[in-house]
Design a protein around this motif. Structure first.
Motif, PDB file in Angstrom:
ATOM      1  N   ALA A 217       0.717  -1.182   0.119  1.00 16.62           N
ATOM      2  CA  ALA A 217      -0.074  -0.117   0.058  1.00 16.62           C
ATOM      3  C   ALA A 217       1.131   1.224  -0.141  1.00 16.62           C
ATOM      4  CB  ALA A 217      -0.819  -0.149   1.176  1.00 16.62           C
ATOM      5  N   LEU A 218       1.976   1.088   0.850  1.00 16.20           N
ATOM      6  CA  LEU A 218       2.827   2.138   0.888  1.00 16.20           C
ATOM      7  C   LEU A 218       3.398   2.539  -0.485  1.00 16.20           C
ATOM      8  CD1 LEU A 218       4.177   4.319   2.678  1.00 16.20           C
ATOM      9  CD2 LEU A 218       6.020   2.782   3.006  1.00 16.20           C
ATOM     10  N   ALA A 219       3.841   1.491  -1.137  1.00 14.93           N
ATOM     11  CA  ALA A 219       4.576   1.575  -2.295  1.00 14.93           C
ATOM     12  C   ALA A 219       3.502   2.125  -3.463  1.00 14.93           C
ATOM     13  CB  ALA A 219       4.908   0.065  -2.958  1.00 14.93           C
ATOM     14  N   GLY A 220       2.166   1.739  -3.160  1.00 12.63           N
ATOM     15  CA  GLY A 220       1.253   2.446  -4.349  1.00 12.63           C
ATOM     16  C   GLY A 220       1.104   3.770  -3.917  1.00 12.63           C
TER      17      GLY A 220
ATOM     18  N   ALA B 144      10.213  -8.228  -6.913  1.00 13.51           N
ATOM     19  CA  ALA B 144      10.349  -9.758  -6.771  1.00 13.51           C
ATOM     20  C   ALA B 144       9.155  -9.974  -5.828  1.00 13.51           C
ATOM     21  CB  ALA B 144      11.658  -9.895  -6.101  1.00 13.51           C
ATOM     22  N   ASP B 145       8.908  -9.194  -4.772  1.00 13.48           N
ATOM     23  CA  ASP B 145       7.902  -9.623  -3.860  1.00 13.48           C
ATOM     24  C   ASP B 145       6.424  -9.373  -4.367  1.00 13.48           C
ATOM     25  OD1 ASP B 145       7.835  -6.799  -3.970  1.00 13.48           O
ATOM     26  OD2 ASP B 145       8.003  -6.697  -1.665  1.00 13.48           O
ATOM     27  N   GLY B 146       6.282  -8.906  -5.737  1.00 13.22           N
ATOM     28  CA  GLY B 146       4.897  -8.769  -5.886  1.00 13.22           C
ATOM     29  C   GLY B 146       4.635  -7.400  -6.014  1.00 13.22           C
ATOM     30  N   GLY B 147       5.202  -6.432  -5.235  1.00 14.71           N
ATOM     31  CA  GLY B 147       4.668  -5.141  -5.137  1.00 14.71           C
ATOM     32  C   GLY B 147       5.157  -4.228  -6.269  1.00 14.71           C
ATOM     33  N   VAL B 148       4.955  -3.088  -6.324  1.00 11.83           N
ATOM     34  CA  VAL B 148       5.467  -2.050  -7.640  1.00 11.83           C
ATOM     35  C   VAL B 148       6.206  -0.937  -6.912  1.00 11.83           C
ATOM     36  CG1 VAL B 148       3.357  -2.470  -8.997  1.00 11.83           C
ATOM     37  CG2 VAL B 148       3.306  -0.853  -7.276  1.00 11.83           C
ATOM     38  N   SER B 149       6.824  -0.412  -8.142  1.00 11.03           N
ATOM     39  CA  SER B 149       7.655   0.631  -7.662  1.00 11.03           C
ATOM     40  C   SER B 149       7.770   1.481  -9.099  1.00 11.03           C
ATOM     41  CB  SER B 149       9.169   0.367  -7.085  1.00 11.03           C
ATOM     42  OG  SER B 149       9.774  -0.333  -8.333  1.00 11.03           O
ATOM     43  N   SER B 150       7.964   2.734  -9.092  1.00 12.05           N
ATOM     44  CA  SER B 150       8.234   3.608 -10.028  1.00 12.05           C
ATOM     45  C   SER B 150       9.537   2.971 -11.037  1.00 12.05           C
ATOM     46  CB  SER B 150       8.639   5.204  -9.734  1.00 12.05           C
ATOM     47  OG  SER B 150       7.382   5.438  -8.936  1.00 12.05           O
ATOM     48  N   GLY B 151       9.097   2.963 -12.353  1.00 12.81           N
ATOM     49  CA  GLY B 151      10.092   2.442 -13.180  1.00 12.81           C
ATOM     50  C   GLY B 151      10.652   3.757 -13.966  1.00 12.81           C
ATOM     51  N   ALA B 152      11.249   3.440 -15.076  1.00 12.29           N
ATOM     52  CA  ALA B 152      11.622   4.722 -15.891  1.00 12.29           C
ATOM     53  C   ALA B 152      10.590   5.700 -16.260  1.00 12.29           C
ATOM     54  CB  ALA B 152      12.380   4.030 -17.229  1.00 12.29           C
ATOM     55  N   LEU B 153      11.032   6.846 -16.556  1.00  9.30           N
ATOM     56  CA  LEU B 153      10.285   7.922 -17.050  1.00  9.30           C
ATOM     57  C   LEU B 153      10.365   7.948 -18.618  1.00  9.30           C
ATOM     58  CD1 LEU B 153       8.671  10.409 -16.271  1.00  9.30           C
ATOM     59  CD2 LEU B 153      10.553  11.709 -16.714  1.00  9.30           C
TER      60      LEU B 153
ATOM     61  N   LYS C 214       5.478   9.818 -19.292  1.00  7.85           N
ATOM     62  CA  LYS C 214       4.737   8.780 -18.668  1.00  7.85           C
ATOM     63  C   LYS C 214       5.501   8.042 -17.801  1.00  7.85           C
ATOM     64  CE  LYS C 214       1.972   4.772 -20.032  1.00  7.85           C
ATOM     65  NZ  LYS C 214       1.758   3.922 -21.075  1.00  7.85           N
ATOM     66  N   LEU C 215       5.088   7.877 -16.479  1.00 10.87           N
ATOM     67  CA  LEU C 215       5.924   7.131 -15.482  1.00 10.87           C
ATOM     68  C   LEU C 215       5.563   5.758 -15.605  1.00 10.87           C
ATOM     69  CD1 LEU C 215       8.035   7.684 -13.543  1.00 10.87           C
ATOM     70  CD2 LEU C 215       6.351   7.491 -11.768  1.00 10.87           C
ATOM     71  N   THR C 216       6.547   4.658 -15.937  1.00  8.64           N
ATOM     72  CA  THR C 216       5.960   3.386 -16.035  1.00  8.64           C
ATOM     73  C   THR C 216       6.079   2.653 -14.743  1.00  8.64           C
ATOM     74  OG1 THR C 216       8.469   2.764 -16.538  1.00  8.64           O
ATOM     75  CG2 THR C 216       6.896   2.896 -18.543  1.00  8.64           C
ATOM     76  N   LEU C 217       5.558   1.477 -14.613  1.00 13.33           N
ATOM     77  CA  LEU C 217       5.673   0.783 -13.117  1.00 13.33           C
ATOM     78  C   LEU C 217       6.556  -0.427 -13.284  1.00 13.33           C
ATOM     79  CD1 LEU C 217       2.087   1.210 -12.076  1.00 13.33           C
ATOM     80  CD2 LEU C 217       4.104   2.590 -11.732  1.00 13.33           C
ATOM     81  N   THR C 218       7.259  -0.733 -12.297  1.00 13.54           N
ATOM     82  CA  THR C 218       8.061  -2.158 -12.460  1.00 13.54           C
ATOM     83  C   THR C 218       7.329  -3.148 -11.341  1.00 13.54           C
ATOM     84  OG1 THR C 218       9.910  -0.529 -12.726  1.00 13.54           O
ATOM     85  CG2 THR C 218      10.201  -2.718 -12.576  1.00 13.54           C
ATOM     86  N   THR C 219       7.265  -4.079 -11.500  1.00 15.89           N
ATOM     87  CA  THR C 219       6.847  -5.231 -10.394  1.00 15.89           C
ATOM     88  C   THR C 219       8.200  -5.635  -9.781  1.00 15.89           C
ATOM     89  OG1 THR C 219       5.113  -5.971 -12.021  1.00 15.89           O
ATOM     90  CG2 THR C 219       5.479  -7.150  -9.958  1.00 15.89           C
TER      91      THR C 219
ATOM     92  N   THR D 153       1.592   6.291  -6.812  1.00 18.02           N
ATOM     93  CA  THR D 153       0.688   7.261  -7.459  1.00 18.02           C
ATOM     94  C   THR D 153       1.129   8.770  -7.213  1.00 18.02           C
ATOM     95  OG1 THR D 153      -0.744   5.784  -6.400  1.00 18.02           O
ATOM     96  CG2 THR D 153      -1.762   7.863  -6.948  1.00 18.02           C
ATOM     97  N   SER D 154       1.915   9.196  -6.172  1.00 16.23           N
ATOM     98  CA  SER D 154       2.123  10.459  -6.112  1.00 16.23           C
ATOM     99  C   SER D 154       3.342  10.951  -7.252  1.00 16.23           C
ATOM    100  CB  SER D 154       2.694  10.988  -4.621  1.00 16.23           C
ATOM    101  OG  SER D 154       3.855  10.007  -4.356  1.00 16.23           O
ATOM    102  N   GLY D 155       4.144   9.883  -7.523  1.00 21.10           N
ATOM    103  CA  GLY D 155       4.988  10.111  -8.649  1.00 21.10           C
ATOM    104  C   GLY D 155       4.390  10.253  -9.750  1.00 21.10           C
TER     105      GLY D 155
END
Lengths: 490, 346
Positions: free
Chosen positions: A11-14, A48-57, A41-46, A18-20
């Motif tokens: 949820a925190l990563a989300g 290893a633990d199944g969570g998301v983080s901001s990927g490349a712009l 556009k900000l891409t998302l990366t999955t 989202t703010s990014g």
């Protein structure tokens, strides 16, 4: 327990993602009206633990479409410069019904001659011919001056273009070095790419270009004819502007990297953009029109020249009503004599305003008694005037440098010359309109790919808001679940 | 995913449509106001040279019509002068015939010839717009010199004196026989009107007439020339009866002078008739050319009109269509401006 904690961290990563994303959306919206800005556009990366983080712009781009736009921009800028030149030249023609064109001046002179022929003893009629001749000489001088101005403007336009290109290439180098350095942040990179695209767009107005991207992010720039303008370092474009460009002077060439890129005899001439257009105006359009004016002037000087009336004639023909600095030698037949239109004037011996005698046209003899036609001093002597009228309507041979037919009467050549200018203007108008349409299509197409649609961004913002709310809700829910657990443990 | 149009290009295209509509509307309005294309030269392109040629031809044609009118006026003035000479010559003929057998014939005819001479000189020296019509190319001087008291009379007196041995006023003239008189008139007297004598004593006219250009390559001669034999004959008749010893002659010699004068005046009248008919045919050529020029002028004007003028109905309809279009553009722009998601988010 692992799952509750991971729910919380997801949820925190989300929230973070989202703010990014909202930051990107807000940047897109802020610069929606900047034509040089490309949608990000900000891409998302999955993880290893199944969570998301901001990927490349990601920066929206389409090389094909931007290349098409660069070509269209060059073409459009060039056609506009040519059209402007033709419009300026067209001012020497004026509306077909208006007075003041060269053809009009020739006609006025011919009519005045006819009136004088009908009553050769009338001093008013004779002076009227001289007045019309003076105004025709003035019209030719002015038209020639106008051509000179157009060519000089083209020359100084080339100087401005060359300056702009050098400045733009220097600016481009800074951005290109940053982009290829590898240490640039994604945000900075997108901004630098926007700027370098903007520079390419400005550059393409001045000169037709092609670009090539290298693997390390550097871009090389070539002219549309293949001469290197920039590759890691800018090449110097050199040009020596001319202060004045009289009919007889040619102006200098432009060199890029030591290679001549415009002007006559250039091995790799650039085809579009301002520089190519200015070169065309300075080296082709202007000189051709100048040649036409010069030939009209030569035609007048030759037609009004006096012939030795002795028999046999011992003296060569000598200039009469119309003179030029080389008077009394008559210019060589059928050959262009550059700059005559600027030099033609009315022989002061004919001009009563400066003590001359308008009857010289009827009688001949501006070059001495051997050239007197009216030997018995008859006040109604018509022969000379009639033969001048005949000579004005008779076709004579002109130099092919006029790019018109070589066989015209003077009036015929002057109206053909007006037609040449208007044909050029009409062609340039059509070409310019077409090029503008292509540019506007290309801009549109590129803008669809890379531009910002505020509605789209707003709806994305709505989605982001919802996902932010959801993530926050998850956090509060997990929090209360953990609280319940703690309560039961106590 | 569908790519939406970018907000910027959306607004730019609306702006461009508005601008284009306004420019077109302005052009159409200019066309309605002037009746010609907004930018005629641009419309004509390379055909500009053709239209310039038409316009130059048109102004040339107009000038030829003017020149033709002037030439016709000049010819009319010449005709009037010739008519007056012919009429007085006819009167002179009857006076001569009357004087032949009248008792005071010699005094009568002398004074009649004297006044006839004055009106004749005036008619030959007719000027029109500062040009002496019968002077040929020497049209800035009156062609015919005054006889009485001039070098012409002196030459006559000398010729008379050397032929008969006494002056023309001498009463011995009564002894002149008709044969002598006829020989004098056909010999020394006739010589006074030939070659250098003629140009020194009587006429400063040049033999060549001023021609009138009635078309690009067509000129006509529409004037009389004071050196024409008709005028010489007239002068011979008048001077013979005036000065050839008349007043003192015996009646048979007087009658031979009268016969001489009758024959000369007769050929003068005939000659003048020929000149008049020549001028008449020149006038006919002028009028033919004028008709042709008028026709050419009409053709040129309609050609110019058909290539440079807009159809007024079409142009005003275009103004209507375009203004509707521009209004629609405004309306659509207004509507589309409000068509943004922003307006619906709260």
């Amino acid at each position: 327990m692992t799952s509750l904690t991971s729910a919380l961290s997801n949820a925190l990563a989300g929230l973070l993602v989202t703010s990014g994303q909202s930051a990107v959306v807000s940047r897109n919206i802020t610069r929606a009206s900047d034509p040089d800005y490309n949608k990000e556009k900000l891409t998302l990366t999955t993880n290893a633990d199944g969570g998301v983080s901001s990927g490349a712009l990601q920066r929206a781009a389409n090389k094909q479409l931007s290349d098409a736009l660069l070509n269209a921009t060059s073409d459009s800028a060039g056609q506009k410069a040519i059209l402007n030149a033709f419009s300026a030249l067209s001012s020497t023609v004026g509306d077909v019904q208006a007075d003041g064109s060269v053809a009009w001046g020739v006609d006025q002179l011919q009519q005045a001659l006819q009136v004088s022929e009908s009553d050769p003893s009338n001093i008013t009629n004779a002076s009227q011919v001289i007045a019309k001749a003076k105004s025709l000489a003035q019209i030719l001088n002015d038209a020639s001056k106008q051509v000179e101005t157009v060519r000089e403007q083209a020359d100084s336009g080339m100087a401005t273009s060359v300056n702009n290109i050098n400045t733009l290439l220097a600016q481009f180098q800074k951005l290109d070095n940053a982009l290829s350095s590898g240490t640039i942040s994604p945000d900075q990179k997108a901004a630098a790419q926007d700027q370098s695209d903007a520079i390419l767009k400005q550059l393409s107005q001045e000169i037709g270009i092609r670009t090539q991207s290298r693997a390390d992010g550097s871009t090389a720039i070539y002219t549309d004819s293949g001469v290197t303008l920039y590759d890691r370092t800018p090449r110097t474009i050199t040009f020596a502007p001319s202060l004045t460009l009289a009919a007889t002077s040619n102006g200098n060439a432009v060199y890029a990297d030591g290679v001549q890129i415009v002007g006559p005899n250039s091995p790799m001439p650039t085809k579009s953009g301002n520089i190519a257009a200015y070169a065309k105006v300075r080296d082709e359009v202007g000189p051709t029109y100048q040649n036409q004016l010069d030939e009209i002037a030569r035609g007048l000087i030759t037609t009004f020249a006096e012939t030795d009336q002795g028999s046999p004639a011992t003296n060569p023909d000598a200039t009469g009503l119309f003179g030029y600095p080389g008077s009394p030698t008559v210019p060589a037949a059928s050959t262009l004599s550059q700059g005559l239109a600027a030099q033609i004037s009315v022989n002061s011996a004919f001009d009563s305003a400066v003590g001359g005698n308008p009857y010289l046209l009827r009688d001949g003899g501006a070059n001495g008694s051997s050239y007197v036609y009216n030997t018995s001093s008859q006040s109604g002597f018509q022969t000379r005037l009639s033969s001048l009228i005949g000579a004005m309507t008779k076709p004579m041979t002109f130099d092919s440098a006029t790019k018109l037919s070589t066989n015209y009467s003077i009036a015929g050549l002057s109206s053909a010359s007006a037609g040449w200018v208007e044909q050029g203007r009409s062609d340039a108008t059509a070409a310019s309109t077409a090029a503008d349409a292509v540019t506007s299509r290309a801009t549109d197409a590129l803008s669809r790919e890379t531009g910002v649609n505020i509605d789209e961004e707003m709806s994305q913002l709505l989605a982001l808001e919802k996902s932010y709310q959801a993530a926050a809700k998850i956090m509060t829910t997990v929090n209360s679940m953990l609280g319940d657990l703690m309560d039961s443990v106590r | 995913m569908v790519n939406g149009v970018s907000t910027l290009s959306f607004q730019m295209s609306m702006l461009n449509n508005l601008k284009k509509g306004q420019t077109d509307l302005q052009k159409a309005q200019n066309e309605v106001a002037s009746g010609r294309y907004d930018d005629v030269n641009l419309q004509l392109g390379g055909n500009t040279s053709r239209n310039i040629s038409w316009r130059l031809d048109l102004s040339q044609t107009t000038q030829f019509i003017d020149l033709g009118t002037q030439a016709n006026d000049k010819a009319n003035a010449s005709q009037a002068a010739l008519d007056s000479i012919k009429n007085s010559a006819n009167t002179f003929l009857s006076t001569l015939a009357g004087a032949r057998s009248a008792s005071n014939g010699q005094t009568l005819i002398k004074s009649s010839a004297n006044s006839m001479m004055q009106s004749f000189q005036q008619a030959v020296n007719t000027s029109y717009a500062g040009q002496y019509l019968m002077g040929g190319l020497n049209n800035s001087n009156p062609p015919l010199a005054t006889y009485a008291g001039g070098s012409a009379e002196t030459s006559f007196d000398n010729a008379f004196q050397s032929y008969f041995g006494f002056a023309k006023t001498d009463p011995q003239a009564a002894n002149i026989t008709p044969t002598d008189m006829q020989a004098f008139l056909a010999g020394p007297f006739d010589d006074l009107f030939n070659g250098a004598n003629w140009s020194t004593d009587y006429s400063s006219a040049s033999d060549t007439n001023l021609t009138t250009r009635i078309d690009k390559s067509q000129t006509v001669d529409s004037s009389a020339n004071a050196n024409d034999p008709a005028f010489k004959n007239m002068l011979k008749a008048m001077i013979a009866v005036q000065d050839a010893g008349v007043g003192n002659l015996n009646s048979s010699t007087f009658q031979s002078v009268i016969d001489y004068a009758l024959s000369k005046t007769g050929s003068a009248v005939q000659g003048i008739g020929e000149i008049e008919s020549n001028i008449g045919s020149a006038q006919q050529a002028i009028s033919l050319a004028g008709t042709k020029h008028a026709a050419v002028k009409n053709v040129l004007e309609s050609q110019i009109q058909s290539t440079e003028d807009v159809d007024p109905t079409e142009a005003s309809m275009r103004v209507n269509t375009l203004s509707t279009q521009v209004e629609a553009n405004y309306a659509v722009t207004g509507k589309l401006q409000s068509l943004s998601l922003l307006n619906y988010l709260t």
